[in-house]
Motif scaffolding. Structure first.
Motif, PDB file in Angstrom:
ATOM      1  N   GLY A   1       0.786  -1.227   0.000  1.00 53.48           N
ATOM      2  CA  GLY A   1       0.000   0.000   0.000  1.00 53.48           C
ATOM      3  C   GLY A   1       0.818   1.277   0.000  1.00 53.48           C
ATOM      4  N   GLU A   2       2.109   1.186  -0.195  1.00 52.16           N
ATOM      5  CA  GLU A   2       2.996   2.360  -0.212  1.00 52.16           C
ATOM      6  C   GLU A   2       3.146   2.865  -1.648  1.00 52.16           C
ATOM      7  OE1 GLU A   2       4.330   3.864   2.435  1.00 52.16           O
ATOM      8  OE2 GLU A   2       3.360   2.450   3.801  1.00 52.16           O
ATOM      9  N   THR A   3       2.046   3.342  -2.208  1.00 52.00           N
ATOM     10  CA  THR A   3       2.067   3.700  -3.624  1.00 52.00           C
ATOM     11  C   THR A   3       2.960   4.897  -3.932  1.00 52.00           C
ATOM     12  OG1 THR A   3       0.025   4.964  -3.351  1.00 52.00           O
ATOM     13  CG2 THR A   3      -0.186   2.679  -4.090  1.00 52.00           C
ATOM     14  N   ASP A   4       3.065   5.861  -3.021  1.00 47.06           N
ATOM     15  CA  ASP A   4       3.938   7.013  -3.278  1.00 47.06           C
ATOM     16  C   ASP A   4       5.395   6.575  -3.381  1.00 47.06           C
ATOM     17  OD1 ASP A   4       1.801   8.738  -3.317  1.00 47.06           O
ATOM     18  OD2 ASP A   4       2.044   9.380  -1.229  1.00 47.06           O
ATOM     19  N   VAL A   5       5.791   5.670  -2.503  1.00 44.94           N
ATOM     20  CA  VAL A   5       7.160   5.137  -2.543  1.00 44.94           C
ATOM     21  C   VAL A   5       7.361   4.354  -3.826  1.00 44.94           C
ATOM     22  CG1 VAL A   5       8.814   3.595  -1.402  1.00 44.94           C
ATOM     23  CG2 VAL A   5       7.321   5.073  -0.021  1.00 44.94           C
ATOM     24  N   ALA A   6       6.354   3.557  -4.199  1.00 46.33           N
ATOM     25  CA  ALA A   6       6.450   2.761  -5.422  1.00 46.33           C
ATOM     26  C   ALA A   6       6.617   3.652  -6.647  1.00 46.33           C
ATOM     27  CB  ALA A   6       5.208   1.884  -5.572  1.00 46.33           C
ATOM     28  N   VAL A   7       5.867   4.757  -6.697  1.00 46.24           N
ATOM     29  CA  VAL A   7       5.977   5.683  -7.835  1.00 46.24           C
ATOM     30  C   VAL A   7       7.391   6.246  -7.912  1.00 46.24           C
ATOM     31  CG1 VAL A   7       5.220   7.941  -8.697  1.00 46.24           C
ATOM     32  CG2 VAL A   7       3.530   6.239  -7.982  1.00 46.24           C
ATOM     33  N   ASP A   8       7.950   6.640  -6.767  1.00 47.56           N
ATOM     34  CA  ASP A   8       9.322   7.163  -6.762  1.00 47.56           C
ATOM     35  C   ASP A   8      10.313   6.119  -7.257  1.00 47.56           C
ATOM     36  OD1 ASP A   8       8.476   9.603  -5.812  1.00 47.56           O
ATOM     37  OD2 ASP A   8       8.974   9.168  -3.708  1.00 47.56           O
ATOM     38  N   GLU A   9      10.160   4.896  -6.790  1.00 47.13           N
ATOM     39  CA  GLU A   9      11.081   3.825  -7.207  1.00 47.13           C
ATOM     40  C   GLU A   9      10.937   3.515  -8.696  1.00 47.13           C
ATOM     41  OE1 GLU A   9      13.517   2.479  -5.439  1.00 47.13           O
ATOM     42  OE2 GLU A   9      12.973   3.700  -3.698  1.00 47.13           O
ATOM     43  N   LEU A  10       9.700   3.508  -9.195  1.00 47.87           N
ATOM     44  CA  LEU A  10       9.490   3.238 -10.616  1.00 47.87           C
ATOM     45  C   LEU A  10      10.091   4.348 -11.482  1.00 47.87           C
ATOM     46  CD1 LEU A  10       5.851   1.874 -10.398  1.00 47.87           C
ATOM     47  CD2 LEU A  10       7.868   0.576 -11.152  1.00 47.87           C
ATOM     48  N   ARG A  11       9.965   5.576 -11.048  1.00 45.08           N
ATOM     49  CA  ARG A  11      10.589   6.682 -11.783  1.00 45.08           C
ATOM     50  C   ARG A  11      12.100   6.544 -11.784  1.00 45.08           C
ATOM     51  NH1 ARG A  11       6.717  11.316  -9.273  1.00 45.08           N
ATOM     52  NH2 ARG A  11       4.973  11.023 -10.711  1.00 45.08           N
ATOM     53  N   TRP A  12      12.647   6.123 -10.649  1.00 42.25           N
ATOM     54  CA  TRP A  12      14.096   5.902 -10.563  1.00 42.25           C
ATOM     55  C   TRP A  12      14.512   4.804 -11.539  1.00 42.25           C
ATOM     56  CZ3 TRP A  12      16.540   1.397  -8.659  1.00 42.25           C
ATOM     57  CH2 TRP A  12      17.928   1.500  -8.580  1.00 42.25           C
ATOM     58  N   LEU A  13      13.722   3.715 -11.603  1.00 46.39           N
ATOM     59  CA  LEU A  13      14.045   2.627 -12.531  1.00 46.39           C
ATOM     60  C   LEU A  13      13.989   3.107 -13.980  1.00 46.39           C
ATOM     61  CD1 LEU A  13      12.184  -0.372 -10.852  1.00 46.39           C
ATOM     62  CD2 LEU A  13      14.662  -0.086 -11.120  1.00 46.39           C
ATOM     63  N   LEU A  14      13.010   3.940 -14.314  1.00 48.53           N
ATOM     64  CA  LEU A  14      12.932   4.472 -15.673  1.00 48.53           C
ATOM     65  C   LEU A  14      14.100   5.401 -15.967  1.00 48.53           C
ATOM     66  CD1 LEU A  14       9.117   5.094 -16.164  1.00 48.53           C
ATOM     67  CD2 LEU A  14      10.564   3.393 -17.303  1.00 48.53           C
ATOM     68  N   GLY A  15      14.628   6.062 -14.934  1.00 51.63           N
ATOM     69  CA  GLY A  15      15.818   6.886 -15.122  1.00 51.63           C
ATOM     70  C   GLY A  15      17.023   6.039 -15.485  1.00 51.63           C
ATOM     71  N   MET A  16      17.039   4.805 -15.003  1.00 51.71           N
ATOM     72  CA  MET A  16      18.126   3.885 -15.336  1.00 51.71           C
ATOM     73  C   MET A  16      17.935   3.276 -16.722  1.00 51.71           C
ATOM     74  SD  MET A  16      18.807   1.950 -11.744  1.00 51.71           S
ATOM     75  CE  MET A  16      19.961   0.867 -12.531  1.00 51.71           C
ATOM     76  N   CYS A  17      16.674   2.992 -17.047  1.00 49.88           N
ATOM     77  CA  CYS A  17      16.373   2.397 -18.351  1.00 49.88           C
ATOM     78  C   CYS A  17      14.967   2.791 -18.760  1.00 49.88           C
ATOM     79  CB  CYS A  17      16.504   0.880 -18.310  1.00 49.88           C
ATOM     80  SG  CYS A  17      16.176   0.139 -19.927  1.00 49.88           S
ATOM     81  N   SER A  18      14.872   3.714 -19.680  1.00 52.44           N
ATOM     82  CA  SER A  18      13.569   4.237 -20.107  1.00 52.44           C
ATOM     83  C   SER A  18      12.749   3.208 -20.882  1.00 52.44           C
ATOM     84  CB  SER A  18      13.756   5.490 -20.951  1.00 52.44           C
ATOM     85  OG  SER A  18      14.488   5.180 -22.122  1.00 52.44           O
ATOM     86  N   GLU A  19      13.364   2.101 -21.273  1.00 50.60           N
ATOM     87  CA  GLU A  19      12.652   1.086 -22.053  1.00 50.60           C
ATOM     88  C   GLU A  19      12.115  -0.049 -21.182  1.00 50.60           C
ATOM     89  OE1 GLU A  19      14.381  -0.121 -25.710  1.00 50.60           O
ATOM     90  OE2 GLU A  19      14.546   1.942 -26.400  1.00 50.60           O
ATOM     91  N   MET A  20      11.949   0.209 -19.900  1.00 51.51           N
ATOM     92  CA  MET A  20      11.417  -0.798 -18.988  1.00 51.51           C
ATOM     93  C   MET A  20       9.888  -0.772 -19.062  1.00 51.51           C
ATOM     94  SD  MET A  20      12.120  -1.354 -14.930  1.00 51.51           S
ATOM     95  CE  MET A  20      13.861  -1.636 -15.182  1.00 51.51           C
ATOM     96  N   LEU A  21       9.327  -1.627 -19.899  1.00 50.44           N
ATOM     97  CA  LEU A  21       7.892  -1.636 -20.125  1.00 50.44           C
ATOM     98  C   LEU A  21       7.110  -1.876 -18.837  1.00 50.44           C
ATOM     99  CD1 LEU A  21       7.546  -3.648 -23.471  1.00 50.44           C
ATOM    100  CD2 LEU A  21       7.976  -1.225 -23.134  1.00 50.44           C
ATOM    101  N   ALA A  22       7.617  -2.736 -17.970  1.00 46.50           N
ATOM    102  CA  ALA A  22       6.899  -3.049 -16.731  1.00 46.50           C
ATOM    103  C   ALA A  22       6.783  -1.821 -15.834  1.00 46.50           C
ATOM    104  CB  ALA A  22       7.596  -4.183 -15.991  1.00 46.50           C
ATOM    105  N   ALA A  23       7.792  -0.962 -15.810  1.00 48.83           N
ATOM    106  CA  ALA A  23       7.724   0.257 -15.002  1.00 48.83           C
ATOM    107  C   ALA A  23       6.683   1.213 -15.574  1.00 48.83           C
ATOM    108  CB  ALA A  23       9.088   0.931 -14.922  1.00 48.83           C
ATOM    109  N   HIS A  24       6.643   1.332 -16.897  1.00 51.52           N
ATOM    110  CA  HIS A  24       5.618   2.173 -17.527  1.00 51.52           C
ATOM    111  C   HIS A  24       4.225   1.627 -17.209  1.00 51.52           C
ATOM    112  CE1 HIS A  24       8.142   4.928 -19.751  1.00 51.52           C
ATOM    113  NE2 HIS A  24       8.845   3.928 -20.255  1.00 51.52           N
TER     114      HIS A  24
END
Length: 185
Positions: A51-74
């Protein structure tokens, strides 16, 4: 969550399509950076479950910063935008980014078929496409939503996800199909 290393250079390899081992279908080959972040992505899924969606959003954005082609993060960002924040526009953006990446890879590869929708490497692309179609339809952009569904059907004509009926459902929603007064003179 793992400590955040410095942002990496752009990926050397892009999302692409390769023939499956059986030779019967095509599958997405994800960039090495995506494969390297698999554990991080699983941790994000656990964060979402907690239920920590705000933290999850931050982590997913960080992952996209590492690799913008991560379909699962999008996909996950789109899903969180729609389901948690009721932000269909933002959901459209994230689902659309994942869908466009896959569509571009398919076009670069010469539009091979079938791109098996049920293959684990491909499913996330189709999930992004379904999310995008839903968002577009809800934003009254039904012709674009239909186009997304048609592209996915072109990629896997066998339609194992049963999206073909979406075209008629979206195109006829709210429209009188039969005018009952014309049936009886």
């Amino acid at each position: 969550m793992a400590k955040h290393p410095q942002r990496r250079r752009p990926p050397k390899d892009k999302l692409s399509l390769v023939r499956s081992q059986s030779g019967n279908a095509w599958i997405f080959s994800h960039p090495a950076e995506v494969r390297e972040c698999a554990e991080d992505l699983e941790e994000v899924r656990e964060i979402i479950e907690a239920g920590e969606t705000d933290v999850a959003v931050d982590e997913l954005r960080w992952l996209l910063g590492m690799c913008s082609e991560m379909l699962a993060a999008h996909f996950l960002l789109g899903k969180l935008a729609v389901e948690v924040n009721n932000d269909v526009d933002l959901g459209r953006g994230h689902f659309g980014a994942g869908y466009q990446l896959g569509l571009q890879a398919w076009r670069r590869s010469g539009k091979p078929t079938p791109v098996a929708a049920l293959h684990p490497a491909n499913r996330i692309f189709y999930d992004c496409g379904r999310g995008l179609a839903w968002c577009l339809h809800n934003l009254q952009k039904t012709p674009l939503a239909v186009e997304v569904v048609q592209h996915m059907l072109e990629m896997d004509p066998s339609d194992p996800l049963s999206i073909r009926p979406w075209i008629d459902e979206m195109s006829t929603e709210g429209v009188d199909i039969v005018d009952i007064s014309t049936l009886f003179p």
